[in-house]
Design an enzyme around this catalytic site. Structure first.
Site, PDB file in Angstrom:
ATOM      1  N   CYS A  65       0.820  -1.163  -0.037  1.00 56.89           N
ATOM      2  CA  CYS A  65       0.001   0.041   0.134  1.00 56.89           C
ATOM      3  C   CYS A  65       0.922   1.166  -0.082  1.00 56.89           C
ATOM      4  CB  CYS A  65      -0.884  -0.043   1.204  1.00 56.89           C
ATOM      5  SG  CYS A  65      -1.760   1.530   1.417  1.00 56.89           S
ATOM      6  N   CYS A  68       0.380   3.430   3.715  1.00 57.69           N
ATOM      7  CA  CYS A  68       0.882   2.656   4.868  1.00 57.69           C
ATOM      8  C   CYS A  68       2.181   1.627   4.705  1.00 57.69           C
ATOM      9  CB  CYS A  68      -0.228   2.255   5.718  1.00 57.69           C
ATOM     10  SG  CYS A  68      -1.059   0.616   5.095  1.00 57.69           S
ATOM     11  N   CYS A 114      -7.423  -1.119   1.137  1.00 58.77           N
ATOM     12  CA  CYS A 114      -6.287  -1.528   2.120  1.00 58.77           C
ATOM     13  C   CYS A 114      -7.103  -1.650   3.568  1.00 58.77           C
ATOM     14  CB  CYS A 114      -5.350  -0.526   2.343  1.00 58.77           C
ATOM     15  SG  CYS A 114      -4.071  -1.131   3.632  1.00 58.77           S
ATOM     16  N   CYS A 117      -5.413   1.009   6.274  1.00 55.95           N
ATOM     17  CA  CYS A 117      -5.496   2.349   6.248  1.00 55.95           C
ATOM     18  C   CYS A 117      -6.671   2.781   5.461  1.00 55.95           C
ATOM     19  CB  CYS A 117      -4.377   2.974   5.650  1.00 55.95           C
ATOM     20  SG  CYS A 117      -3.756   2.963   4.300  1.00 55.95           S
ATOM     21  N   CYS A 137      -8.421  -5.100 -10.021  1.00 61.44           N
ATOM     22  CA  CYS A 137      -8.087  -4.236 -10.950  1.00 61.44           C
ATOM     23  C   CYS A 137      -7.393  -2.928 -10.111  1.00 61.44           C
ATOM     24  CB  CYS A 137      -9.101  -3.846 -11.871  1.00 61.44           C
ATOM     25  SG  CYS A 137      -8.795  -2.678 -13.153  1.00 61.44           S
TER      26      CYS A 137
HETATM   27 ZN   LIG Z   1      -2.845   1.070   3.453  1.00 58.91          ZN
END
Ligand SMILES: [Zn+2]
Length: 153
Positions: A65, A68, A114, A117, A137
């Site tokens: 991510c 984070c 995610c 976060c 995607c």
């Molecule tokens: Zn994240």
């Protein structure tokens, strides 16, 4: 391995909680991210097709991510979807990703977030390759490639 039934179940009922959460204010995210990253991850934006850094990437590693740093996808599940966005058949583990029903723009889709976060990643569709049949995607702007440890020769 997740399939479409799992995605629908997780979107409707929720999935496992992450080990920790990262929560920041809008101003903090804005200061940390590029405008493109902020638009995609915090404002649920979509980058233009075929413009993303990882659209054609094949280097091995984990994709984390961009907000984070939590690993979300493995390059071994990345495939050439021809859509212009990085596409994966699985998250790296079930608790990495949160699925959420998205009815914006008059469509019913499943959003990929995610789990740590809440960064918007993209959407998941049931037209991926076997065996999972999933196509996650994902926007390049929402992820960064983290090199995996070199394998022992
Ligand atoms: Zn994240």
């Amino acid at each position: 391995m997740q399939n479409w039934n799992d995605v629908i179940r997780l979107a409707n009922h929720g999935g496992p909680a992450p080990e920790h959460r990262v929560e920041k204010t809008d101003a903090e995210w804005k200061a940390q991210l590029t405008p493109e990253q902020y638009y995609v991850t915090r404002q649920h934006g979509t980058e233009r097709a075929f413009t993303g850094e990882y659209c054609e990437a094949h280097e091995p590693g984990l994709y984390a991510c961009v907000c984070c740093g939590t690993p979300l996808y493995d390059s071994r599940t990345k495939f050439e979807s021809g859509t212009g966005w990085p596409s994966f058949t699985q998250p790296v583990q079930e608790k990495a990703i949160r699925y959420k029903k998205d009815t914006s723009y008059g469509m019913t889709r499943v959003e990929v977030l995610c789990n740590v976060c809440d960064a918007h990643q993209g959407h998941v569709f049931p037209d991926g390759p076997p065996p999972s049949g999933l196509r996650l995607c994902i926007n390049s702007a929402a992820i960064k490639l983290v090199q995996a440890q070199k394998e022992a020769v």
